[in-house]
Scaffold this active site. Structure first.
Site, PDB file in Angstrom:
ATOM      1  N   THR A 151      49.503  15.544   9.866  1.00 39.19           N
ATOM      2  CA  THR A 151      49.645  16.562  10.374  1.00 39.19           C
ATOM      3  C   THR A 151      49.073  16.667  11.824  1.00 39.19           C
ATOM      4  OG1 THR A 151      50.251  18.572   9.348  1.00 39.19           O
ATOM      5  CG2 THR A 151      50.095  18.964  11.055  1.00 39.19           C
ATOM      6  N   GLY A 185      53.010  12.294  -4.040  1.00 39.02           N
ATOM      7  CA  GLY A 185      52.021  12.852  -5.117  1.00 39.02           C
ATOM      8  C   GLY A 185      52.361  13.910  -5.895  1.00 39.02           C
ATOM      9  N   THR A 220      46.238  17.638   1.088  1.00 44.83           N
ATOM     10  CA  THR A 220      47.649  18.031   1.509  1.00 44.83           C
ATOM     11  C   THR A 220      47.466  18.726   2.711  1.00 44.83           C
ATOM     12  OG1 THR A 220      47.822  19.425  -0.297  1.00 44.83           O
ATOM     13  CG2 THR A 220      48.629  17.860  -1.122  1.00 44.83           C
ATOM     14  N   ALA A 273      48.366  34.000  20.772  1.00 43.21           N
ATOM     15  CA  ALA A 273      47.809  33.535  21.237  1.00 43.21           C
ATOM     16  C   ALA A 273      46.813  32.606  21.712  1.00 43.21           C
ATOM     17  CB  ALA A 273      47.577  34.362  22.815  1.00 43.21           C
ATOM     18  N   LEU A 305      49.086  28.447  22.898  1.00 40.49           N
ATOM     19  CA  LEU A 305      48.545  28.279  25.356  1.00 40.49           C
ATOM     20  C   LEU A 305      49.215  26.858  24.923  1.00 40.49           C
ATOM     21  CD1 LEU A 305      45.219  30.508  25.027  1.00 40.49           C
ATOM     22  CD2 LEU A 305      47.457  31.039  25.066  1.00 40.49           C
ATOM     23  N   GLU A 357      51.291  38.815  21.989  1.00 38.41           N
ATOM     24  CA  GLU A 357      50.130  38.110  21.195  1.00 38.41           C
ATOM     25  C   GLU A 357      49.889  39.401  21.020  1.00 38.41           C
ATOM     26  OE1 GLU A 357      47.367  36.629  19.735  1.00 38.41           O
ATOM     27  OE2 GLU A 357      46.885  38.138  18.677  1.00 38.41           O
ATOM     28  N   HIS A 379      23.940  12.567  38.498  1.00 34.26           N
ATOM     29  CA  HIS A 379      24.201  13.638  39.331  1.00 34.26           C
ATOM     30  C   HIS A 379      24.985  12.895  39.941  1.00 34.26           C
ATOM     31  CE1 HIS A 379      24.276  16.638  42.884  1.00 34.26           C
ATOM     32  NE2 HIS A 379      23.922  15.822  43.308  1.00 34.26           N
TER      33      HIS A 379
HETATM   34  P1  FAD Z   1      47.208  16.871   6.852  1.00 34.68           P
HETATM   35  O1  FAD Z   1      46.946  16.914   8.529  1.00 34.68           O
HETATM   36  O2  FAD Z   1      47.909  18.236   7.230  1.00 34.68           O
HETATM   37  O3  FAD Z   1      47.385  15.898   5.882  1.00 34.68           O
HETATM   38  C1  FAD Z   1      48.238  16.508   4.888  1.00 34.68           C
HETATM   39  C2  FAD Z   1      49.568  15.123   4.495  1.00 34.68           C
HETATM   40  O4  FAD Z   1      49.312  15.615   3.198  1.00 34.68           O
HETATM   41  C3  FAD Z   1      50.336  15.140   5.360  1.00 34.68           C
HETATM   42  O5  FAD Z   1      50.050  13.638   6.224  1.00 34.68           O
HETATM   43  C4  FAD Z   1      51.780  15.699   4.111  1.00 34.68           C
HETATM   44  O6  FAD Z   1      53.082  15.018   4.433  1.00 34.68           O
HETATM   45  C5  FAD Z   1      50.548  14.983   2.922  1.00 34.68           C
HETATM   46  N1  FAD Z   1      51.391  15.519   2.120  1.00 34.68           N
HETATM   47  C6  FAD Z   1      51.201  17.144   1.376  1.00 34.68           C
HETATM   48  N2  FAD Z   1      51.668  17.298  -0.081  1.00 34.68           N
HETATM   49  C7  FAD Z   1      52.159  15.521  -0.493  1.00 34.68           C
HETATM   50  C8  FAD Z   1      52.234  15.406  -1.180  1.00 34.68           C
HETATM   51  N3  FAD Z   1      52.596  16.053  -2.924  1.00 34.68           N
HETATM   52  N4  FAD Z   1      52.449  13.866  -2.291  1.00 34.68           N
HETATM   53  C9  FAD Z   1      52.451  13.056  -0.633  1.00 34.68           C
HETATM   54  N5  FAD Z   1      51.361  13.460   0.537  1.00 34.68           N
HETATM   55  C10 FAD Z   1      51.539  14.895   0.634  1.00 34.68           C
HETATM   56  N6  FAD Z   1      42.935  19.778  14.968  1.00 34.68           N
HETATM   57  C11 FAD Z   1      42.709  19.383  15.812  1.00 34.68           C
HETATM   58  O7  FAD Z   1      40.890  19.421  15.983  1.00 34.68           O
HETATM   59  N7  FAD Z   1      42.553  19.643  17.014  1.00 34.68           N
HETATM   60  C12 FAD Z   1      43.368  19.587  18.009  1.00 34.68           C
HETATM   61  O8  FAD Z   1      44.051  19.255  19.416  1.00 34.68           O
HETATM   62  C13 FAD Z   1      44.887  19.921  17.060  1.00 34.68           C
HETATM   63  N8  FAD Z   1      46.068  19.871  16.835  1.00 34.68           N
HETATM   64  C14 FAD Z   1      47.198  20.653  16.667  1.00 34.68           C
HETATM   65  C15 FAD Z   1      47.905  20.557  17.410  1.00 34.68           C
HETATM   66  C16 FAD Z   1      49.453  21.300  16.724  1.00 34.68           C
HETATM   67  C17 FAD Z   1      50.708  21.670  16.695  1.00 34.68           C
HETATM   68  C18 FAD Z   1      49.126  21.068  14.699  1.00 34.68           C
HETATM   69  C19 FAD Z   1      49.931  21.733  13.510  1.00 34.68           C
HETATM   70  C20 FAD Z   1      47.802  21.793  14.817  1.00 34.68           C
HETATM   71  C21 FAD Z   1      46.357  20.799  15.207  1.00 34.68           C
HETATM   72  N9  FAD Z   1      45.158  20.868  14.762  1.00 34.68           N
HETATM   73  C22 FAD Z   1      44.211  20.048  15.478  1.00 34.68           C
HETATM   74  C23 FAD Z   1      44.687  20.857  13.754  1.00 34.68           C
HETATM   75  C24 FAD Z   1      44.754  19.589  12.605  1.00 34.68           C
HETATM   76  O9  FAD Z   1      46.327  18.970  12.734  1.00 34.68           O
HETATM   77  C25 FAD Z   1      44.591  19.972  11.188  1.00 34.68           C
HETATM   78  O10 FAD Z   1      43.501  20.919  11.001  1.00 34.68           O
HETATM   79  C26 FAD Z   1      44.573  18.455   9.972  1.00 34.68           C
HETATM   80  O11 FAD Z   1      45.813  17.770  10.361  1.00 34.68           O
HETATM   81  C27 FAD Z   1      44.040  18.711   9.146  1.00 34.68           C
HETATM   82  O12 FAD Z   1      43.657  17.666   8.284  1.00 34.68           O
HETATM   83  P2  FAD Z   1      44.262  17.375   6.769  1.00 34.68           P
HETATM   84  O13 FAD Z   1      44.225  16.150   6.387  1.00 34.68           O
HETATM   85  O14 FAD Z   1      43.650  18.678   5.754  1.00 34.68           O
HETATM   86  O15 FAD Z   1      45.821  18.170   6.570  1.00 34.68           O
HETATM   87  P1  NAD Z   2      45.040  30.420  15.134  1.00 37.69           P
HETATM   88  O1  NAD Z   2      45.071  31.011  13.876  1.00 37.69           O
HETATM   89  O2  NAD Z   2      44.758  30.152  15.951  1.00 37.69           O
HETATM   90  O3  NAD Z   2      46.457  31.697  16.353  1.00 37.69           O
HETATM   91  C1  NAD Z   2      47.161  32.639  16.013  1.00 37.69           C
HETATM   92  C2  NAD Z   2      47.314  33.968  16.885  1.00 37.69           C
HETATM   93  O4  NAD Z   2      48.492  34.856  16.599  1.00 37.69           O
HETATM   94  C3  NAD Z   2      46.325  34.610  16.474  1.00 37.69           C
HETATM   95  O5  NAD Z   2      46.044  34.920  18.197  1.00 37.69           O
HETATM   96  C4  NAD Z   2      46.846  36.135  16.093  1.00 37.69           C
HETATM   97  O6  NAD Z   2      46.389  37.186  16.214  1.00 37.69           O
HETATM   98  C5  NAD Z   2      48.065  35.656  16.518  1.00 37.69           C
HETATM   99  N1  NAD Z   2      49.312  36.412  15.490  1.00 37.69           N
HETATM  100  C6  NAD Z   2      48.756  37.051  14.058  1.00 37.69           C
HETATM  101  N2  NAD Z   2      50.125  36.851  14.152  1.00 37.69           N
HETATM  102  C7  NAD Z   2      50.762  38.104  15.085  1.00 37.69           C
HETATM  103  C8  NAD Z   2      52.540  38.414  15.344  1.00 37.69           C
HETATM  104  N3  NAD Z   2      52.842  38.601  14.088  1.00 37.69           N
HETATM  105  N4  NAD Z   2      52.233  38.626  16.109  1.00 37.69           N
HETATM  106  C9  NAD Z   2      51.699  38.361  17.530  1.00 37.69           C
HETATM  107  N5  NAD Z   2      50.999  37.828  17.319  1.00 37.69           N
HETATM  108  C10 NAD Z   2      50.522  37.163  16.298  1.00 37.69           C
HETATM  109  O7  NAD Z   2      47.365  29.896  15.187  1.00 37.69           O
HETATM  110  P2  NAD Z   2      47.380  28.710  15.695  1.00 37.69           P
HETATM  111  O8  NAD Z   2      47.869  28.607  17.137  1.00 37.69           O
HETATM  112  O9  NAD Z   2      49.139  28.570  14.972  1.00 37.69           O
HETATM  113  O10 NAD Z   2      46.991  27.107  15.252  1.00 37.69           O
HETATM  114  C11 NAD Z   2      47.106  26.478  13.442  1.00 37.69           C
HETATM  115  C12 NAD Z   2      45.803  26.268  13.274  1.00 37.69           C
HETATM  116  O11 NAD Z   2      45.789  24.721  14.007  1.00 37.69           O
HETATM  117  C13 NAD Z   2      44.722  26.660  13.582  1.00 37.69           C
HETATM  118  O12 NAD Z   2      44.077  27.188  12.845  1.00 37.69           O
HETATM  119  C14 NAD Z   2      44.095  25.979  14.983  1.00 37.69           C
HETATM  120  O13 NAD Z   2      43.162  25.863  14.844  1.00 37.69           O
HETATM  121  C15 NAD Z   2      44.928  24.244  14.876  1.00 37.69           C
HETATM  122  N6  NAD Z   2      44.854  24.418  15.895  1.00 37.69           N
HETATM  123  C16 NAD Z   2      43.626  23.514  16.292  1.00 37.69           C
HETATM  124  C17 NAD Z   2      44.008  22.876  17.402  1.00 37.69           C
HETATM  125  C18 NAD Z   2      42.835  22.499  18.567  1.00 37.69           C
HETATM  126  O14 NAD Z   2      41.828  23.107  18.268  1.00 37.69           O
HETATM  127  N7  NAD Z   2      42.760  22.466  19.750  1.00 37.69           N
HETATM  128  C19 NAD Z   2      45.619  22.644  18.469  1.00 37.69           C
HETATM  129  C20 NAD Z   2      46.378  23.424  17.893  1.00 37.69           C
HETATM  130  C21 NAD Z   2      46.153  24.117  16.457  1.00 37.69           C
END
Ligand code: FAD
Ligand code: NAD
Length: 466
Positions: free
Chosen positions: A41, A115, A144, A182, A187, A204, A445
């Site tokens: 992801t 897998g 996963t 939010a 955001l 939110e 600085h």
């Molecule tokens: P994942 O990255 O979700 O990887 C799991 C993998 O398993 C996937 O590639 C999937 O295809 C694969 N998979 C699933 N099931 C199977 C199967 N049965 N067989 C083979 N493959 C499989 N986190 C941050 O720290 N900083 C950020 O800036 C940030 N920004 C984000 C922005 C967005 C839009 C989103 C959605 C998430 C963001 N996150 C961020 C969260 C971050 O992406 C996740 O916390 C992180 O990817 C988790 O890593 P993971 O390895 O646990 O799982």
């Molecule tokens: P989040 O849990 O961070 O925020 C979800 C927000 O939606 C919360 O403020 C919650 O109160 C609100 N909410 C929940 N149900 C609602 C409803 N029915 N109506 C209105 N508001 C509602 O989740 P996210 O922003 O979807 O991110 C998902 C995960 O991905 C998080 O764990 C986050 O840490 C991770 N992520 C991290 C980053 C980063 O590190 N910069 C960036 C993107 C995603």
């Protein structure tokens, strides 16, 4: 049947890092991924593409609204969204390709396919061409990840009601973009499209944005994002979304029970993510999960199924890439008989808006709610030379220390470079440092990091430039 010491299912930051560490430790390692690129992801549809778009849209907004104040005169600032999206895709390609290179370099065998754990010690890979390959595995790591949470009345259709994945690739800037939630996703992606010209309404249900941070950070961030043109509807619950053609009607109940309605060409549902084993763990395996669907593990990442481990978003803890990576390293080390360990108290949390918000450890609000005696020091960037010289004067650093011992308990930062600045505090906290340690450390600085030192001095009421 090919045989491995470790077979990892899922090639996100948890899985691919676990693979590298396992191979470094001399374990024969295989990595299985169902998508056609490695990185999970985070690299494909999360951290990296969102940061690429945040960077590009920031340049656009700067050129349009701020360059002139620097004496930089641009005749006509236009948007070529296609090029912006291509640059984002290129960045993703470079990084996912980089992970593939790392797998080869570390002699990790990669399998593309679905897998499935057939039983303890055996994994099958179901490939796109219909073939199935079975692997023998002494240890299996489930990595996963997670998937978006849906609203029961608003299933994403990928066109009008979307998840973050589609919101990274809109082919045109929405006119009216409603973001539900939010948190970090709402955001960050709300900011991208607001900067590019969309009217963004964020709905939110809590009374403030990014509720995991202290209230003063939430308020300051909301103010900055409002200045970017985003509108916020807090304490508001969406109850219905009707899609007619290419438009959505969003109906919500506001703070005082009044009904709000929005018409939008795109609605992003960003209300959190939930763990998912992606079909890798059939019912018959009997993998134990908690009430939130997270796979239960012990301190060594062991699940209830012998030889099966789980890491990353799939288990308890913040759903963050750096946390998943640390899980991956520690899990591989423990499998290899070493002392792997993750300090979950020191996982920084960052929102990459402008300014950025970053925190680590205990917040002031949480400390007070827990009745813990703390002292805090706050320093505003408007008294920091580098911030003033570089349009970064909004925001502050807050240091939270134990009232008696002065030990650092946490920090909250809102600044354009908060994601980088928080690392210093994490390091000092990792070594059990005090506010005094931070305050007595020489900082270059002029730098934004001087505000961290000043906030540490302010814990004792002795900031120099306040
Ligand atoms: P994942 O990255 O979700 O990887 C799991 C993998 O398993 C996937 O590639 C999937 O295809 C694969 N998979 C699933 N099931 C199977 C199967 N049965 N067989 C083979 N493959 C499989 N986190 C941050 O720290 N900083 C950020 O800036 C940030 N920004 C984000 C922005 C967005 C839009 C989103 C959605 C998430 C963001 N996150 C961020 C969260 C971050 O992406 C996740 O916390 C992180 O990817 C988790 O890593 P993971 O390895 O646990 O799982
Ligand atoms: P989040 O849990 O961070 O925020 C979800 C927000 O939606 C919360 O403020 C919650 O109160 C609100 N909410 C929940 N149900 C609602 C409803 N029915 N109506 C209105 N508001 C509602 O989740 P996210 O922003 O979807 O991110 C998902 C995960 O991905 C998080 O764990 C986050 O840490 C991770 N992520 C991290 C980053 C980063 O590190 N910069 C960036 C993107 C995603």
């Amino acid at each position: 049947m090919p045989s491995f010491d470790v077979v990892i299912i899922g090639a996100g930051p948890g899985g691919y890092v676990a693979a590298i560490r396992s191979a470094q430790l001399g374990l024969k390692t295989a990595l299985i991924e169902r998508e056609n690129a490695l990185g999970g992801t985070c690299l494909r549809v999360g951290c990296i593409p969102s940061k690429a778009l945040l960077n590009s849209s920031h340049h656009y907004a700067f050129a349009k609204h701020e360059a002139a104040a620097h004496g930089v005169l641009l005749d006509k600032v236009g948007l070529d969204l296609g090029t912006m999206l291509k640059r984002k895709d290129k960045t993703v390609g470079q990084l996912t390709g980089g992970v593939a290179f790392l797998m080869k370099k570390n002699k990790v065998t990669t399998f593309f396919g679905h897998g499935v754990i057939e039983k303890a010690g055996q994994v099958s890979v179901r490939k796109a061409d219909g073939s199935i390959e079975s692997l023998e595995a002494k240890h299996i790591i489930l990595a996963t990840g997670s998937v978006p949470i849906d609203l029961p009345f608003a299933k994403p259709d990928g066109k009008v009601i979307v998840t973050s994945t589609e919101a990274l690739s809109f082919e045109k800037v929405p006119e009216n973009f409603v973001v539900i939630g939010a948190g970090a996703i709402g955001l960050e992606l709300g900011s991208v499209w607001a900067r590019l010209g969309a009217q963004v309404d964020v709905v939110e249900f809590l009374p403030r944005i990014v509720a995991g941070f202290d209230a003063d950070i939430s308020a300051a961030l909301q103010k900055s994002l409002q200045a970017e043109g985003m509108r916020f509807h807090l304490d508001t619950k969406v109850k219905e979304i009707r899609v007619t053609g290419s438009r959505a009607h969003v109906v919500a109940t506001g703070k005082d029970g009044q009904e709000l309605s929005f018409v939008a060409d795109r609605v992003l549902v960003a209300v959190g993510r939930k763990p998912s084993h992606g079909g890798a763990a059939p019912e018959a395996l009997g993998l134990a999960v908690d009430e939130k669907g997270r796979v239960k593990v012990d301190h060594h990442f062991r699940t209830n199924v012998p030889g099966v481990y789980a890491i990353g978003d799939l288990i308890a803890g913040p759903m963050l890439a750096h946390k998943a990576e640390e899980d991956g390293v520690a899990c591989a080390e423990l499998i290899a008989g070493k002392a792997g360990h993750v300090n979950y108290d020191l996982v920084p949390s960052i929102v990459y808006t402008h300014p950025e918000a970053a925190s680590v450890g205990l917040g002031e609000d949480a400390a007070k709610a827990a009745g813990r005696a703390v002292k805090t020091g706050k320093f505003l960037y408007r008294a920091n030379g580098r911030a003033l010289a570089s349009d970064s004067a909004d925001g502050f650093v807050k240091i939270i220390a134990d009232a008696k011992t002065d030990r650092l308990l946490g920090a909250q930062i809102i600044s354009p470079a908060a994601s980088e600045l928080i690392a210093e505090v994490v390091s000092v906290m990792e070594f059990h440092g005090s506010a005094e340690d931070l305050a007595r450390t020489v900082h270059g600085h002029p730098t934004l990091s001087e505000a961290t030192k000043e906030a540490a001095l302010a814990v004792d009421g002795r900031a120099i430039h306040a």
